[in-house]
Scaffold this motif. Structure first.
Motif, PDB file in Angstrom:
ATOM      1  N   UNK A  43      45.042  38.767  39.682  1.00  0.00           N
ATOM      2  CA  UNK A  43      44.057  39.787  40.021  1.00  0.00           C
ATOM      3  C   UNK A  43      44.195  40.112  41.498  1.00  0.00           C
ATOM      4  N   UNK A  44      44.166  41.391  41.836  1.00  0.00           N
ATOM      5  CA  UNK A  44      44.360  41.800  43.218  1.00  0.00           C
ATOM      6  C   UNK A  44      43.258  41.256  44.117  1.00  0.00           C
ATOM      7  N   UNK A  45      42.081  40.935  43.552  1.00  0.00           N
ATOM      8  CA  UNK A  45      40.943  40.537  44.381  1.00  0.00           C
ATOM      9  C   UNK A  45      41.037  39.106  44.885  1.00  0.00           C
ATOM     10  N   UNK A  46      41.371  38.161  43.987  1.00  0.00           N
ATOM     11  CA  UNK A  46      41.466  36.764  44.440  1.00  0.00           C
ATOM     12  C   UNK A  46      42.885  36.217  44.351  1.00  0.00           C
ATOM     13  N   UNK A  47      43.828  37.039  43.878  1.00  0.00           N
ATOM     14  CA  UNK A  47      45.225  36.613  43.843  1.00  0.00           C
ATOM     15  C   UNK A  47      45.520  35.523  42.843  1.00  0.00           C
ATOM     16  N   UNK A 140      37.109  27.702  50.130  1.00  0.00           N
ATOM     17  CA  UNK A 140      36.799  29.013  50.690  1.00  0.00           C
ATOM     18  C   UNK A 140      36.900  30.103  49.617  1.00  0.00           C
ATOM     19  N   UNK A 141      37.767  29.900  48.645  1.00  0.00           N
ATOM     20  CA  UNK A 141      37.868  30.869  47.554  1.00  0.00           C
ATOM     21  C   UNK A 141      36.625  30.844  46.678  1.00  0.00           C
ATOM     22  N   UNK A 142      35.991  29.663  46.576  1.00  0.00           N
ATOM     23  CA  UNK A 142      34.850  29.500  45.687  1.00  0.00           C
ATOM     24  C   UNK A 142      33.504  29.632  46.393  1.00  0.00           C
ATOM     25  N   UNK A 143      33.521  29.713  47.698  1.00  0.00           N
ATOM     26  CA  UNK A 143      32.261  29.714  48.433  1.00  0.00           C
ATOM     27  C   UNK A 143      31.376  30.881  48.005  1.00  0.00           C
ATOM     28  N   UNK A 167      35.043  34.643  44.586  1.00  0.00           N
ATOM     29  CA  UNK A 167      34.626  35.417  45.765  1.00  0.00           C
ATOM     30  C   UNK A 167      35.743  35.600  46.789  1.00  0.00           C
ATOM     31  N   UNK A 168      36.630  34.605  46.896  1.00  0.00           N
ATOM     32  CA  UNK A 168      37.853  34.724  47.714  1.00  0.00           C
ATOM     33  C   UNK A 168      37.576  35.145  49.155  1.00  0.00           C
ATOM     34  N   UNK A 169      37.247  34.174  49.958  1.00  0.00           N
ATOM     35  CA  UNK A 169      36.986  34.445  51.366  1.00  0.00           C
ATOM     36  C   UNK A 169      38.270  34.745  52.143  1.00  0.00           C
ATOM     37  N   UNK A 170      39.440  34.500  51.523  1.00  0.00           N
ATOM     38  CA  UNK A 170      40.738  34.788  52.140  1.00  0.00           C
ATOM     39  C   UNK A 170      41.529  35.700  51.198  1.00  0.00           C
ATOM     40  N   UNK A 171      42.409  36.559  51.736  1.00  0.00           N
ATOM     41  CA  UNK A 171      43.229  37.447  50.880  1.00  0.00           C
ATOM     42  C   UNK A 171      44.349  36.664  50.207  1.00  0.00           C
ATOM     43  N   UNK A 172      44.004  35.961  49.150  1.00  0.00           N
ATOM     44  CA  UNK A 172      44.912  34.979  48.557  1.00  0.00           C
ATOM     45  C   UNK A 172      46.112  35.596  47.860  1.00  0.00           C
ATOM     46  N   UNK A 173      46.016  36.835  47.398  1.00  0.00           N
ATOM     47  CA  UNK A 173      47.149  37.447  46.706  1.00  0.00           C
ATOM     48  C   UNK A 173      48.391  37.448  47.590  1.00  0.00           C
ATOM     49  N   UNK A 174      48.232  37.903  48.824  1.00  0.00           N
ATOM     50  CA  UNK A 174      49.358  37.919  49.757  1.00  0.00           C
ATOM     51  C   UNK A 174      49.521  36.586  50.465  1.00  0.00           C
TER      52      UNK A 174
END
Length: 817
Positions: A43-47, A140-143, A167-174
């Protein structure tokens, strides 16, 4: 029920008639979309793909965070499989393992304890032996997931709820990238540096019209966990601008010229180190890479260290670039494909970050609404407490005189206009909370809550303030987790062919009847006097004999003609360089020869000029000319150069320009000279025309091209080592397909003619026998006499040995040496 009443539940009534192609199409589309959305693409949102998301959420629900003890991997896999991911445990565990590998993930999301595999391709230990917990960055992804920031759906059996996205506090996809193969599409997203991504995301939030070029001022390039180098910037820009690109990733290594070694310290991403070492060793053993004496893997927990020791005198540049050509560079094909609103899309760098920013805006908005609702609820309660403290005596009296709690709540609502929530809270209050100190604390908390409400309302009312929250949180993430880049970007010096670094030298190439081939530098053979025995130039195996020797420059492209009329193209330096006593390497490893097919002639394409022809002669005396341009595109399997009659063989080849004469020499010592115009140009599939009329069992031995101004001599060498030189001008032109003139006597002493060459006095001859004896002499040392003579001893041969082949080193090359 009456028998004449139709049964609406009968099986036939439930059968639907559909076209099979319609059903197949719909079923396949349903399957494809299930794989695309539910398994293979992030998913583009949380990668994250569903399996990654479910593992992390299961750990979150289990309370297995970064500050708790490690938990058995089998326990985590079991919880994930039982509650959220009803697939095989091995697939779940493999995913868990990869999220813990620091050589697979740029920022691992799982903190593993135990054997989680290696860069050598070693598998992880069984899940019952390893332990795991969430890495800090995974938290941080789950916060804020409990603050209604994302949507939830029922799990596979509707027993529990699972998040559609984190919620993905970091741009995990990239950040960590992704790879996967769906139905009809695939994704391959490289990982990146966290600090660079944060800077680019902040820049995009502050400058929504920013271009890809401007974002690339922050995101320099992908940043692989194994380091290495990305060669060239054009491919990086293409990948970021279009979502697709091919990156050349090169290992990091150091060349120690004094010590004679190459030390590899970083590998291209996803390269199997053990397999790499094995492939290099195989190429060394097969002669594809020369100059390596030892190969060691000295890697340990501190990093990669592969040591390649070089032989004394080895050309370091050649070895280095051979390694680059075949082993130390790989291609990473970028396909930035992700799910956007459930649909697969190829995204540019800007689009990927834009979708992430929109997701964070939604998360922060929903979180702010959640926090605002809680703050307002708390403020309402605190207002009731403050009001109760203002009327403390009356409130206490009312509660004391009430029959029960319900009566007290009702009385408070009726007499003091408290809400139901406030009244319920007041009834539950302890007497100790009615002190003056408690009152001051409640007032202070109320003011703080009111400030929070004002802040949250401002955030929700202003896009600018909401974006400010996102950027502040991103900068906090950067301060906490940022690290140095591991992958460098180096300039592209062009396609790595490295031919310019291969030493340009004249070589002697030796071929045996069993198609063993090798090359040796010409300077290995010092000139000797005529009549000598020579030195060992090849050591063919028992039953094999040397068939050809020819001279070529190491940079030449060679057209290799075979006895069956096929032609192959080969670079001279691709022929392995070996010692004089070495047998050579099977030519089948270089060119695709069939059984019984032998190389009989070699022409350098560097000699070609416009309007030139390839002129060929067969053993039965047929001659043909074909335009040289017909040999420009040669397949790896070769192409046909001439059509041959049964039992005939291609014997010799010359490059001609349409103004020359052809001199054909036969094994019985006959020679004919005629104008090449008597042979018309024809296609590659043609047989040719008669060039010389052969008698008895006579066969063609060789062909030479000459012209009227040629002051060279025709060198004729017989199989018993005798020979002579006669000026080419003494061979008068005749018509094609005559018997010709006597050139040399082929009696018992001389034997039959082995070959004929055009030479000058200063040319050097390299002569090799069937048993591998090789000799280099000056052509001028061979007596120049007339036609129809016996000649002199050129090379002294052992009993049973014969001259196999002669090659000419031109006078200019011989003088340079």
């Amino acid at each position: 029920m009456s028998s004449d009443v139709p049964d609406s539940n009968a099986p036939a009534d439930r059968i639907k008639h559909v076209r099979i192609e319609d059903e197949m199409e719909q079923s396949y589309i349903d399957y494809a979309m299930s794989v695309i959305a539910g398994r293979a693409l992030p998913d583009v949102r949380d990668g994250l793909k569903p399996v990654h998301r479910r593992i992390l959420y299961a750990m979150h629900e289990m309370g297995v965070s970064s500050n708790t003890a490690h938990r058995k991997s089998s326990s985590i896999v079991g919880e994930t499989m039982g509650d959220y991911h009803p697939h095989g445990d091995s697939a779940i565990y493999d995913t868990l393992v990869r999220m813990a590998q620091d050589f697979s993930m740029r920022y691992p999301l799982v903190d593993g304890q135990g054997n989680f595999g290696s860069m050598d391709g070693d598998p992880a230990a069984a899940m019952r032996y390893t332990e795991a917990r969430m890495a800090p960055l995974a938290e941080e992804l789950l916060e804020d997931i409990e603050k209604d920031t994302v949507d939830f759906s029922g799990n596979y059996d509707d027993r529990l709820q699972e998040p559609d996205v984190l919620p993905a506090k970091v741009p995990n996809l990239l950040l960590n990238g992704s790879s996967g193969i769906a139905v009809g599409m695939s994704t391959n997203i490289p990982p990146h540096n966290l600090g660079e991504l944060v800077d680019a995301t902040v820049h995009l939030i502050e400058n929504p019209e920013a271009t890809v070029e401007e974002l690339m001022e922050h995101v320099k390039a992908p940043d692989f966990p194994t380091g290495g180098n990305i060669v060239g910037r054009d491919a990086i820009y293409s990948a970021y601008a279009t979502g697709r690109g091919r990156l050349r990733v090169r290992a990091e290594y150091e060349v120690d010229r004094e010590a004679g070694r190459i030390v590899i310290s970083e590998l291209p991403y996803q390269e199997n180190k053990a397999r790499l070492v094995e492939r290099i060793a195989d190429d060394v053993n097969e002669g594809k890479i020369e100059g390596i004496s030892d190969l060691r893997d000295e890697s340990d927990r501190n990093g990669v260290r592969v040591v390649i020791e070089l032989k004394r005198g080895a050309n370091v540049d050649v070895v280095e670039n051979r390694l680059l050509d075949h082993h130390l560079e790989s291609t990473f094909g970028v396909i930035n494909l992700a799910l956007v609103d459930g649909q697969p899309q190829v995204l540019s760098l800007k689009e990927s970050l834009q979708h992430y920013v929109e997701h964070r805006r939604e998360v922060v908005r929903r979180r702010s609404e959640h926090d605002l609702a809680e703050a307002e609820e708390r403020a309402h309660i605190l207002e009731g407490r403050l009001k109760a403290l203002e009327n403390v005596e009356d409130v206490v009296e009312l509660i004391r005189n009430s029959e029960d709690r319900d009566a007290a709540r009702d009385g408070l609502q009726e007499d003091f206009d408290f809400s139901a929530e406030q009244a319920a809270h007041i009834v539950r209050m302890q007497l100790g909370s009615l002190t003056s100190m408690e009152a001051a604390e409640i007032q202070e908390e109320y003011e703080d809550v009111q400030d929070t409400i004002d802040y949250l309302e401002a955030v929700l009312a202003s896009r600018e303030k909401l974006d400010g929250v996102i950027t502040d949180e991103l900068r906090e993430i950067k301060d906490e987790y940022d690290d140095e880049r591991r992958t460098n970007v180096i300039e592209d010096a062009g396609q790595v062919t490295h031919e310019d670094l291969i030493p340009e030298e004249d070589c002697v190439v030796v071929i045996t009847e069993d198609d063993y081939i090798k090359r040796m530098p010409v300077e290995q053979f010092d000139p000797q006097n005529r009549g000598g025995k020579g030195i060992i130039g090849a050591d063919p195996k028992e039953g094999d004999r040397v068939s050809k020797v020819f001279r070529a420059n190491s940079h030449d492209y060679l057209l290799c003609f075979t006895n069956r009329g096929q032609v192959y193209r080969l670079k001279t330096y691709e022929v392995p360089e070996m010692s004089r006593t070495a047998r050579g390497k099977s030519a089948i490893n270089l060119i695709d020869l069939d059984d019984g097919e032998e190389l009989t002639a070699v022409v350098s394409t560097d000699d070609f000029e416009e309007d030139e022809c390839i002129t060929m002669v067969t053993r039965d005396g047929y001659v043909k000319r074909t335009c040289a341009t017909d040999f420009e595109n040669i397949l790896s399997t070769g192409i046909r150069a001439a059509k041959l009659e049964d039992g005939d063989e291609l014997i010799d080849v010359e490059v001609t320009d349409g103004t020359m004469d052809l001199v054909i020499a036969s094994e019985e010592g006959m020679t004919i000279r005629f104008d090449e115009d008597e042979v018309s140009e024809m296609g590659r599939s043609a047989r040719g025309v008669n060039g010389i009329k052969l008698t008895g069992d006579d066969k063609v031995a060789a062909m030479v091209a000459t012209d009227d101004d040629d002051d060279r001599a025709l060198l004729t060498v017989t199989e018993n080592g005798y020979g002579k030189r006669t000026l080419l001008s003494e061979y008068r032109p005749q018509s094609r397909y005559g018997q010709g003139l006597i050139d040399i006597k082929t009696d018992e002493r001389n034997g039959r003619v082995s070959t004929a060459k055009a030479v000058t006095d200063d040319d050097h001859l390299i002569i090799i026998s069937e048993r591998g004896q090789i000799m280099r002499i000056r052509a001028g040392d061979v007596s120049q006499v007339g036609r129809n003579t016996k000649g002199v001893t050129i090379m002294r041969l052992d009993e049973g040995d014969k001259v196999a082949s002669v090659t000419v080193v031109p006078s200019a090359v011989a003088v340079e040496e």
